[in-house]
Design an enzyme around this catalytic site. Sequence first.
Site, short mmCIF file in Angstrom:
data_model
loop_
_atom_site.label_atom_id
_atom_site.label_comp_id
_atom_site.label_asym_id
_atom_site.label_seq_id
_atom_site.Cartn_x
_atom_site.Cartn_y
_atom_site.Cartn_z
N ARG A 134 0.86 -1.19 0.00
CA ARG A 134 0.00 0.00 0.00
C ARG A 134 0.89 1.23 0.00
O ARG A 134 1.76 1.36 0.86
CB ARG A 134 -0.92 0.01 1.23
N GLU A 153 4.46 7.32 2.79
CA GLU A 153 5.32 6.15 2.96
C GLU A 153 4.83 5.02 2.07
O GLU A 153 3.70 5.05 1.57
CB GLU A 153 5.34 5.67 4.42
N ASN A 155 4.26 0.87 2.15
CA ASN A 155 4.17 -0.25 3.09
C ASN A 155 4.39 -1.57 2.37
O ASN A 155 3.69 -1.87 1.39
CB ASN A 155 2.77 -0.28 3.72
N SER A 160 -2.78 -2.96 5.81
CA SER A 160 -4.10 -3.34 6.31
C SER A 160 -5.21 -2.45 5.77
O SER A 160 -4.97 -1.50 5.03
CB SER A 160 -4.09 -3.32 7.83
N LYS A 341 12.07 3.20 6.09
CA LYS A 341 11.99 4.63 5.72
C LYS A 341 13.31 5.11 5.09
O LYS A 341 13.31 6.00 4.25
CB LYS A 341 11.70 5.48 6.96
N LYS A 403 11.54 10.30 11.35
CA LYS A 403 11.02 8.92 11.34
C LYS A 403 12.12 7.89 11.60
O LYS A 403 13.17 7.94 10.98
CB LYS A 403 10.41 8.60 9.98
N GLU A 407 7.17 0.49 11.60
CA GLU A 407 5.85 0.49 10.97
C GLU A 407 4.78 0.50 12.05
O GLU A 407 5.03 0.10 13.18
CB GLU A 407 5.66 -0.79 10.14
N GLY A 408 3.59 0.89 11.67
CA GLY A 408 2.44 0.65 12.54
C GLY A 408 2.00 1.84 13.37
O GLY A 408 1.06 1.74 14.15
N ARG A 490 -7.92 7.50 4.86
CA ARG A 490 -7.96 7.64 6.32
C ARG A 490 -7.99 9.11 6.64
O ARG A 490 -7.21 9.88 6.07
CB ARG A 490 -6.69 7.04 6.93
P1 ADP Z 1 4.05 4.53 10.01
O1 ADP Z 1 4.92 3.52 9.38
O2 ADP Z 1 4.16 4.56 11.50
O3 ADP Z 1 2.63 4.44 9.52
P2 ADP Z 1 4.21 7.02 8.51
O4 ADP Z 1 5.37 7.46 7.73
O5 ADP Z 1 3.02 6.58 7.74
O6 ADP Z 1 4.67 5.93 9.57
O7 ADP Z 1 3.78 8.21 9.47
C1 ADP Z 1 2.67 8.13 10.35
C2 ADP Z 1 1.72 9.28 10.10
O8 ADP Z 1 2.39 10.52 10.25
C3 ADP Z 1 1.14 9.32 8.70
O9 ADP Z 1 0.00 8.48 8.61
C4 ADP Z 1 0.82 10.78 8.52
O10 ADP Z 1 -0.42 11.10 9.09
C5 ADP Z 1 1.93 11.45 9.31
N1 ADP Z 1 3.05 11.81 8.41
C6 ADP Z 1 4.13 11.06 8.12
N2 ADP Z 1 4.93 11.68 7.24
C7 ADP Z 1 4.34 12.85 6.96
C8 ADP Z 1 4.68 13.96 6.12
N3 ADP Z 1 5.80 13.98 5.41
N4 ADP Z 1 3.81 15.00 6.08
C9 ADP Z 1 2.67 15.01 6.80
N5 ADP Z 1 2.30 14.01 7.62
C10 ADP Z 1 3.13 12.94 7.70
MG MG Z 2 1.78 4.93 7.73
#
Ligand code: ADP
Ligand code: MG
Length: 514
Positions: A134, A153, A155, A160, A341, A403, A407-408, A490
């Site tokens: 995803r 990101e 996945n 899920s 990441k 970051k 994940e998660g 979401r």
């Molecule tokens: P995870 O692997 O924990 O899901 P993500 O990279 O998806 O990590 O980050 C978690 C959340 O943080 C995302 O669902 C988003 O809402 C927010 N986020 C992450 N990166 C960004 C970004 N570059 N700009 C805005 N929001 C972000």
């Molecule tokens: Mg995420």
Amino acid sequence: MTQSIYSNYPPDLSPDQQKFLVTAVKDWAIQNGLAVRPSPAVVSSEANPNGVLATNAPVTLFPSPFPRACFDEAIALQEIYNKLYASITCNEEWLGVIVKGLIEVDDFVANLWKVHQAVQKEGYVQNLSLGLFRSDYMAHVSPTGAPALKQVEFNTISSSFGGLSARVRQMHTELLTSPPGSSINYPPHPLLQSEVPPENNAVETLSSGLAQAHKAYGVSKSTPALPLCVLFVVQDTERNVFDQHALSKQLSTVHNIAVFRISSVDILDQTSIPSSNSLRPLLYRPPHSPNSTFEVTTVYLRAYYSPDEYKSSRDWEARTHLERSAAIKCPTVLNQLSGCKKVQQVLAEPTGEDHLSSFLKDVEPTLVERVRSTFAPQYDLSVNSKGRELALNPETALNHVLKPQREGGGNNIYKSEIPGFLKSLPETDWKGWVLMELINPAPDAQNVALRSDGEVLRGDVISELGVYGTILWDDTGKILHNQEGGYLLRTKGKDVNEGGVAAGFSSLDSVLLF
Ligand code: ADP
Ligand code: MG
């Protein structure tokens, strides 16, 4: 344009209208499996001693407007993204360089790499890999131009909500199209009369990816031959079970494939690899049917993505056991690692070697550039680097997220907390983190969410689009199946930094394209 779409959407609701909609949504959710098991914070274990209760998944009452051009672009790029991550996974040497940069600061990555090395030493017996991916995005609004699709990101493990996202789309569509006077419909609003959310075939696509792997496994490797099955490996405490059941039901009823669920803690007790068979078939003996043994064609991991799932060496032993078996893994350890990441940051580097083009050698260059334009600026934190400067300066930090390789949800550090957090870590640990510029979606979007505990929240929101894709490939990079399919929206409160639904931050949503 953007302004006018969001300015009076969604319609205001009188208390009676809100009550009507909330009732319609909470009943629809249970009737149609748009549900989760409640967390102990919502229903205590004393009140639910046998774990029989379910509640609505967190959902928005209205679909959220999302720019059509961004949506179409995300769909158009998914198969190329699938291919990109398959190619990265095939390049063990390249991935190894990235992983080695993380090993001394990240035990989890180090342990995953050890699993790969152990199996590599013995020799892999399965050359096929399955990805159910995803790719997550936001529609970034720049002060000057049209919204641009930017990736949050990618996945590669346990992607899920494919099962539930299709249900939300169905629910919003029923709300939009039911005639006045039905038990389920919206108050009038121009945007709610124009169209319905685009079709969402996530369940079909994801289950068909699993079915393709099952078929590609071929005949039983056991003598005498055993019946074949797909095995979902799940977390012991999983609450998002109905999302998973949507896929397993499709596999068994439409594809006629036997599917079992096993908790990751039971792997070593309930599965085995006969030492007498050098082909290493993975055998599964269901505890509810101990006289029948199945051979597992495909292991679908909805577990094992987070370090807290590996409580002892026995859990690492179980992961290694699966990895060395002949079952096709979704994902392999290498494919899981390709979702770090750090990989996304290296791909996005604007100067130096063009890794993206190398991985997509046979893709038309204009398409490669379209993939590249979905990358938001990302940085490492090496000495004298721009990333370090941006992260430590309290002003520039405000426009960034930090970051780790996790994940998660719940792992990132945001904005003003970045400089202090970094200073609290030994500098030698900084290379385990990447800095990413914040994506800024439309500032004036609003929606109303019904949470799993019944709370109704209305306010400014941010939406994140995920597009699903499946790909089956072999270790030479040959692709046997590659498909885009279905999406997830979401939506979370604007002040909330994190984004996961399961982690309790977001609500499931669908899109109205404009
Ligand atoms: P995870 O692997 O924990 O899901 P993500 O990279 O998806 O990590 O980050 C978690 C959340 O943080 C995302 O669902 C988003 O809402 C927010 N986020 C992450 N990166 C960004 C970004 N570059 N700009 C805005 N929001 C972000
Ligand atoms: Mg995420």
